[in-house]
Design a protein around this motif. Sequence first.
Motif, PDB file in Angstrom:
ATOM      1  N   ASP A  15      -7.429  -3.308  -5.663  1.00 37.24           N
ATOM      2  CA  ASP A  15      -7.741  -2.996  -7.064  1.00 37.24           C
ATOM      3  C   ASP A  15      -6.567  -2.366  -7.814  1.00 37.24           C
ATOM      4  OD1 ASP A  15      -7.562  -0.449  -6.022  1.00 37.24           O
ATOM      5  OD2 ASP A  15      -9.676   0.063  -6.353  1.00 37.24           O
ATOM      6  N   GLY A  16      -5.383  -2.383  -7.198  1.00 36.52           N
ATOM      7  CA  GLY A  16      -4.212  -1.835  -7.850  1.00 36.52           C
ATOM      8  C   GLY A  16      -3.958  -0.373  -7.571  1.00 36.52           C
ATOM      9  N   SER A  17      -4.866   0.303  -6.884  1.00 33.51           N
ATOM     10  CA  SER A  17      -4.696   1.725  -6.587  1.00 33.51           C
ATOM     11  C   SER A  17      -3.831   1.932  -5.347  1.00 33.51           C
ATOM     12  CB  SER A  17      -6.062   2.385  -6.362  1.00 33.51           C
ATOM     13  OG  SER A  17      -6.664   1.888  -5.179  1.00 33.51           O
ATOM     14  N   ASP A  18      -3.244   3.120  -5.247  1.00 29.40           N
ATOM     15  CA  ASP A  18      -2.460   3.457  -4.054  1.00 29.40           C
ATOM     16  C   ASP A  18      -3.346   3.458  -2.813  1.00 29.40           C
ATOM     17  OD1 ASP A  18      -0.194   3.713  -5.588  1.00 29.40           O
ATOM     18  OD2 ASP A  18      -0.318   5.905  -5.740  1.00 29.40           O
ATOM     19  N   GLY A  19      -4.588   3.949  -2.966  1.00 28.87           N
ATOM     20  CA  GLY A  19      -5.499   3.975  -1.826  1.00 28.87           C
ATOM     21  C   GLY A  19      -5.795   2.599  -1.296  1.00 28.87           C
ATOM     22  N   ALA A  20      -5.939   1.620  -2.188  1.00 29.29           N
ATOM     23  CA  ALA A  20      -6.203   0.244  -1.757  1.00 29.29           C
ATOM     24  C   ALA A  20      -5.000  -0.333  -1.025  1.00 29.29           C
ATOM     25  CB  ALA A  20      -6.566  -0.627  -2.958  1.00 29.29           C
ATOM     26  N   LEU A  21      -3.782   0.000  -1.479  1.00 29.87           N
ATOM     27  CA  LEU A  21      -2.574  -0.468  -0.787  1.00 29.87           C
ATOM     28  C   LEU A  21      -2.483   0.133   0.610  1.00 29.87           C
ATOM     29  CD1 LEU A  21       0.156  -0.396  -3.587  1.00 29.87           C
ATOM     30  CD2 LEU A  21      -0.989  -2.394  -2.607  1.00 29.87           C
ATOM     31  N   GLY A  53      -6.147 -17.111 -17.124  1.00 32.69           N
ATOM     32  CA  GLY A  53      -5.370 -16.661 -15.966  1.00 32.69           C
ATOM     33  C   GLY A  53      -5.713 -15.224 -15.625  1.00 32.69           C
ATOM     34  N   HIS A  54      -5.099 -14.708 -14.546  1.00 36.37           N
ATOM     35  CA  HIS A  54      -5.396 -13.352 -14.095  1.00 36.37           C
ATOM     36  C   HIS A  54      -4.080 -12.640 -13.767  1.00 36.37           C
ATOM     37  CE1 HIS A  54      -9.042 -15.602 -13.667  1.00 36.37           C
ATOM     38  NE2 HIS A  54      -8.597 -16.237 -12.600  1.00 36.37           N
ATOM     39  N   PRO A  55      -3.224 -12.396 -14.760  1.00 28.67           N
ATOM     40  CA  PRO A  55      -1.904 -11.837 -14.458  1.00 28.67           C
ATOM     41  C   PRO A  55      -1.966 -10.479 -13.789  1.00 28.67           C
ATOM     42  CG  PRO A  55      -2.374 -11.762 -16.817  1.00 28.67           C
ATOM     43  CD  PRO A  55      -3.426 -12.629 -16.202  1.00 28.67           C
ATOM     44  N   GLU A  56      -2.915  -9.617 -14.213  1.00 27.07           N
ATOM     45  CA  GLU A  56      -2.991  -8.289 -13.608  1.00 27.07           C
ATOM     46  C   GLU A  56      -3.408  -8.385 -12.149  1.00 27.07           C
ATOM     47  OE1 GLU A  56      -6.129  -5.333 -14.664  1.00 27.07           O
ATOM     48  OE2 GLU A  56      -4.410  -4.233 -15.469  1.00 27.07           O
ATOM     49  N   GLY A  57      -4.407  -9.231 -11.882  1.00 30.33           N
ATOM     50  CA  GLY A  57      -4.834  -9.420 -10.503  1.00 30.33           C
ATOM     51  C   GLY A  57      -3.727  -9.978  -9.641  1.00 30.33           C
ATOM     52  N   ASP A  58      -2.948 -10.904 -10.164  1.00 24.09           N
ATOM     53  CA  ASP A  58      -1.821 -11.462  -9.420  1.00 24.09           C
ATOM     54  C   ASP A  58      -0.793 -10.389  -9.100  1.00 24.09           C
ATOM     55  OD1 ASP A  58      -2.935 -13.974  -9.430  1.00 24.09           O
ATOM     56  OD2 ASP A  58      -1.832 -14.651 -11.211  1.00 24.09           O
TER      57      ASP A  58
END
Length: 286
Positions: A15-21, A53-58
């Motif tokens: 989801d773009g968070s540090d925790g998810a990474l 498109g989904h640029p943020e998701g990409d």
Amino acid sequence: MSTARIRRGIVAGIDGSDGALEAAAWAASAARRFEEPLRLVHVLPKHPNSADGHPEGDEFLDAAERTVLDGQRDLDVERSTHPGPPAHALVELSKTARMLVLGPAATSEMKSVVAGSDVVRVSNRAECPVVVWRGIQGHEVSETRPVVVGVDGSELSDLAVAHAFEFAAFFGAPLVAVHTWSEHSTLGAWYSEERRFTDWSDLVQHEEAWLAESLAGWREKYPDVEVTRCLERGGPMKVLLEYSFGAQLIAVGSHGRNPFTASIVGSTSQSLIHHARCPVLICRKG
């Protein structure tokens, strides 16, 4: 002809968070041990217009892929974007995945009870094991820190024991099986007002024998896993939180209670999701 569902891949929610990474990095380490593909998944908050498109998701998936590979090519990585809502999409993915790995809950335990939490919703409804990342002790799988499992004799606890043994075997790690007891949680035959202030040694011996018997079959199946049995007086929530300080993974069953009921009766798995000092493996019957 077998009709068993084929489960494949370790799915990491991005989801773009540090925790998810960090959770994805742990998932990659586990995928290498299990020799499974890693599936990086980003869920959109609502049904998207495919033409946009989904640029943020990409971007989120690009960052996750760089993190999990870290310049290496020793892992099969798949990536995909799905329409939301997130909890629904991840539960659907759980029907064919070997495991889901999620970042830490973004809300407090109380807010999760009142307003709900995607992490709690998925953990309570998924049809495969769910690992909730608790990024306290690093994301690498360890061969020295134990896998801890809570044992209470329920069907879901038995499922947690099965997965805990499997993890310990693949990780090459020791396993610690924890069973808790208190005067009020034991069988009625053991508890009465007359016994309230008496010697509980007979009950302790009974519980120790039960714990050993409940693990016997799994020890035969996984003879190389070093097992320690621990019988602790107290509530499971408090005891397992204490054990999480020295563990690399803690496994429990989830009865899938709704958030309101959990706030009344107490949910060990939900408390661990918010407070454990290591990743939490939540097991449900799929």
